[in-house]
Design an enzyme around this catalytic site. Structure first.
Site, short mmCIF file in Angstrom:
data_model
loop_
_atom_site.label_atom_id
_atom_site.label_comp_id
_atom_site.label_asym_id
_atom_site.label_seq_id
_atom_site.Cartn_x
_atom_site.Cartn_y
_atom_site.Cartn_z
N CYS B 81 0.84 -1.16 0.01
CA CYS B 81 0.03 -0.17 0.03
C CYS B 81 0.86 1.38 0.04
CB CYS B 81 -0.91 0.10 1.09
SG CYS B 81 -2.19 1.07 0.93
N HIS B 185 -3.76 -4.73 0.45
CA HIS B 185 -3.00 -5.28 1.67
C HIS B 185 -3.11 -6.51 1.63
CE1 HIS B 185 -2.34 -1.58 4.29
NE2 HIS B 185 -3.22 -1.02 3.31
N GLU B 187 -2.09 -8.93 3.60
CA GLU B 187 -2.05 -9.77 5.12
C GLU B 187 -3.39 -9.58 5.70
OE1 GLU B 187 -1.00 -6.66 4.21
OE2 GLU B 187 -1.61 -5.11 5.84
#
Lengths: 258, 204, 380
Positions: B81, B185, B187
């Site tokens: 990001c 993202h 994750e």
């Protein structure tokens, strides 16, 4: 294309997971941890966790406990409740939160929204707006978990929050919250039309049609719900199936048995 | 293998470490530049504004260290990001700020490339993928989680390995030699996101 | 954590409310008993029974039972009321010898009995999963004690299920539900202790085969619409009394533990499942109170023990690490669900509400040599 989100909300009061009706008659539903784990296992689009007495109790966010919840959570997580300092946001973002929701403090110090957005980026600052209809038919915003009338109209307040840089509006009808009678489509639409930032509809979901209406008729970008998921067998996945049937683009959740 | 997640005061380091741990790998959070000396892979997270991030990197001594590892020692680096934005020549978020210049491009607000949709771009969106090791075993048009208002404006085609439609085409994954970046993202992007992390951890 | 000023239940219990005088809704419900016209309610039940009466020899009532004192009483009562009951037992997760003996005793009292045992291998997997994911080992039991009797009733076209007490009235619940006489699907979803876990989650998120979960599925709306089964709380029609139930059951051959159950007060309830101890312990970890508190609140409301004596008992005897239950050692109980003691301890810590217990500087729980936690405070 961007998918519509279905976001379970967890409300946290003192030591328990709670749910109320009209921001009142708070029922203890259980403890927060099992709920975090279940929603996480369901691979929901996002989760919202709000500490609803932090402001009233004039308490710091319980960072340790929030961290323990975040450690069970792999889905995007929005944390709110009693946030009024940059350092609190910093800690929470580094502890697993992706977005921070600010409500009461934005009335006391609107510039806090600007400062937070400048510092952390507007995309992680959510302005949480709770509203009620008064006897004269006008709508007004309330702070402090629905206890303080801020004498501000929700559309105006939403525009102001947008101007100050917040990235999303979490718009909750206090009257309809917990009623399972449907969202306040009228207000959702007025706010969604007035701002250029995403609006999350909240308060009143009782079935999947309500959610579909919030998106199609209200123009919301996402729907949040709690009672429907705590007290009935309705699930976020089934909600998205219903939306898919009505041509609302949604994400398929990860399923073990696929 | 030594994987460092850089903590320069603006990133969700916990979530990234948590996701990596769940994949069975290990990563450490580097709190100051001296701790990445021996890193074999670097992850540059980022939540916040470009200007503040570069300010932190510069004043806390990160910039020369990262540059050395990436440009000289060719250590693989994954920017997430804002982390991916920092690889740019510049961004005009808040004010025009110089970036790390690992990638020859600039970062602008989404509406400056013609996006008329609501901003920030937040939620799950599909990514059209090109073939690459980092994208191994990921289905075409998988949904990833985005939450941003800025993006890369102008990049050479061969640097772009993933794009997303949000009214306009957004550059969502970039790769230039050892420099990899995702606008979304990973994750927080469920299984497909974790696959990207896994692939990054496994490439040599 | 605030406690009721009359009994000793803390407000952490789900659906417990304390009014402005600090009195809990369960105590208030108990006081309301005086105002209820029990004769009228019993007449209502008799009327319902009469309406369904015909000359058929079929069973007209299901008594869901684990062989416990309450269902023994319910079965006896059903016959007294002129019903032709069938006792349906959904086998518990870890059936104890006492439980077995009491089921046989109930049969021998003279009842048609069905015992339905869901696949024990799947059961054990569910016990372990639910313990780890939602901190409730008893999820499969909570679900199947409702789903199995209702499915039985539907299949055999039995128009009535006679449940025991209305838990919302007896222990606390939302006002609009405390005088409900009916247990249906909506009740199960709201109050069935599901902690958010749904059968669909087990299939979609945890990889169970949906065919293995049939016993845990509540019948669908369309299945329920094919034949009307009415689930009634007997405790709505007559004042519910655990001790009375115990006395009557004992007179009819019911076996007790002869000493208080571990972490409890009575010797006559929760005797059928060795996993009760773990379930009750997790209640303690999450909410700060356990089985003894529940049982002593019952006693306080009936003026059978003073609040001080109850508190004293709880301080000494409740919330201990469950080294055994009904004298079966913990390790043996865990072996059945393929869980190590270490894994169990880690799971306990995960679901402990640290705010309730003493911790050290590093925010780790303080434990004594037996692994017992220390509540920060008991009582107001």
């Amino acid at each position: 294309m961007l998918k519509t989100r279905v976001i379970p909300t967890m409300l946290w009061k003192d030591l328990s997971l709670v749910k109320g009706i009209g921001f009142n008659s708070w029922r203890r539903v259980g403890s927060v941890m099992p709920a975090v784990k279940i929603y996480n296992s369901r691979d929901v689009d996002e989760l919202i966790l709000l500490d609803i007495t932090a402001t009233i109790d004039d308490r710091e966010p319980d960072e340790e406990t929030i961290k323990s919840f975040a450690s069970e959570c792999f889905v995007p997580l929005t944390i709110g409740g009693g946030i009024k300092k940059i350092s609190q946001i910093e800690y929470l973002l580094s502890s697993g939160a992706d977005k921070i929701s600010i409500n009461s403090h934005s009335y006391i110090d609107p510039m806090f929204i600007k400062n937070a957005s400048d510092y952390f980026g507007s995309q992680c600052i959510v302005s949480s707006i709770d509203f009620k209809k008064l006897d004269d038919g006008k709508y007004t915003c309330f702070s402090n978990s629905g206890t303080k009338n801020m004498n501000t109209e929700p559309v105006e307040w939403a525009k102001k929050m947008e101007q100050l840089g917040c990235g999303e509006i979490l718009l909750t009808s206090i009257d309809l919250d917990g009623s399972q009678k449907g969202y306040d489509i009228e207000v959702i639409k007025k706010v969604s039309d007035a701002v250029k930032i995403p609006v999350i509809a909240s308060g009143g979901a009782g079935n999947y049609e309500h959610m579909i209406s919030a998106i199609k008729d209200g123009g919301a970008s996402a729907v949040a719900a709690a009672s429907i998921f705590h007290f009935t067998d309705k699930t976020p996945a089934k909600a998205k199936e219903a939306m898919k049937d009505k041509n609302i683009p949604v994400r398929d959740c990860f399923k073990v048995n696929q | 293998m030594s994987v460092a997640i850089l903590n320069y005061g603006m990133g969700n380091t916990f979530s990234i470490k948590h996701a990596i741990k769940s994949l069975g790998f290990d990563a450490y959070i580097a709190n100051n530049p001296s701790e990445i000396e021996k890193a074999e892979k670097i992850i540059l997270p980022g939540v916040g504004s470009f200007a503040k991030a570069m300010d932190n990197l510069n004043t806390r001594g990160w910039t020369p260290e990262i540059t050395k590892l990436v440009k000289e020692r060719k250590i693989p680096i994954l920017g997430i990001c804002l982390g991916m934005h920092l690889f740019a020549n510049s961004s005009n978020e808040i004010k025009k700020t110089k970036g790390l210049s690992f990638i020859n491009g600039d970062v602008v607000k989404l509406n400056e490339i013609g996006c008329q949709n609501k901003l920030p771009h937040v939620g799950w969106n599909e990514v059209k993928l090109k073939k690459d090791l980092i994208l191994n075993d990921i289905d075409q048009n998988s949904d990833f989680y985005f939450v941003h208002s800025y993006c890369y404006k102008n990049l050479k085609d061969d640097v772009i390995i993933g794009t997303t439609n949000y009214g306009v085409e957004i550059i969502s994954i970039i790769k230039y030699n050892n420099v990899i970046g995702t606008q979304f993202h990973p994750e927080k992007s469920s299984l497909v996101g974790k696959k990207i992390l896994k692939n990054f951890l496994e490439i040599s | 954590m605030k406690y009721c000023s009359k009994c000793i239940i803390p407000e952490t219990r789900p659906d417990q409310f304390l009014d402005k005088d600090g009195i809990c809704n369960a105590c208030k419900s108990y006081e309301q008993r005086k105002e209820i016209d029990w004769n009228k309610r019993l007449d209502q039940l008799k009327e319902i029974i009469n309406k369904n009466k015909n000359n058929s020899s079929k069973w007209d009532c299901v008594i869901p039972s684990s062989g416990g004192k309450d269902s023994t009483y319910q079965a006896i009562r059903a016959k007294e009321l002129g019903l032709n009951p069938v006792v349906v037992t959904a086998t518990t997760c870890d059936l104890s010898d006492l439980g077995k003996r009491n089921i046989i005793n109930l049969k021998n009292l003279g009842f048609d009995t069905f015992e339905i045992s869901p696949n024990p291998k799947i059961r054990a997997k569910l016990n372990k999963l639910c313990l780890k994911e939602i901190g409730d080992i008893a999820w499969p039991e909570h679900v199947s004690i409702f789903t199995i009797p209702i499915r039985f009733a539907l299949n055999y076209k039995i128009p009535m299920i006679l449940w025991g007490e209305n838990p919302q009235f007896e222990y606390g619940g939302p006002n609009e539900k405390i005088h409900s006489n009916v247990l249906d699907r909506a009740w199960l979803e709201e109050f069935g202790g599901l902690l958010g876990m749904r059968v669909s989650d087990l299939v979609e998120s945890y990889g169970f085969d949906h065919r293995d979960l049939y016993p845990y599925n509540y019948p669908s709306e369309s299945e329920l619409s094919e034949f009307n089964v009415m689930g009634l709380f007997l405790g709505h029609y007559e004042p519910w009394d655990n001790l009375r139930n115990a006395e009557i059951s004992k007179k009819n051959g019911f076996f007790t533990f002869k000493k208080a159950i571990e972490n409890g007060y009575f010797d006559s309830e929760k005797l059928d499942n060795h996993q009760h101890g773990i379930h009750d312990y997790f209640k303690f970890l999450k909410y700060g109170f356990g089985r003894a508190t529940d049982q002593l609140c019952f006693m306080i409301r009936r003026d059978l023990i003073s609040r001080e004596e109850a508190l004293d008992y709880v301080k000494k005897n409740e919330g201990k690490f469950p080294l055994s239950y009904l004298d079966k050692p913990l390790e043996e109980i865990l072996k059945k669900i393929d869980m190590s003691l270490d894994e169990f301890k880690k799971t306990c810590d995960k679901f402990t509400n640290k705010k309730l217990f003493e911790c050290n500087q590093a925010n780790e729980l303080n434990k004594d040599k037996f692994g017992n936690l220390i509540l920060k405070k008991i009582d107001n």
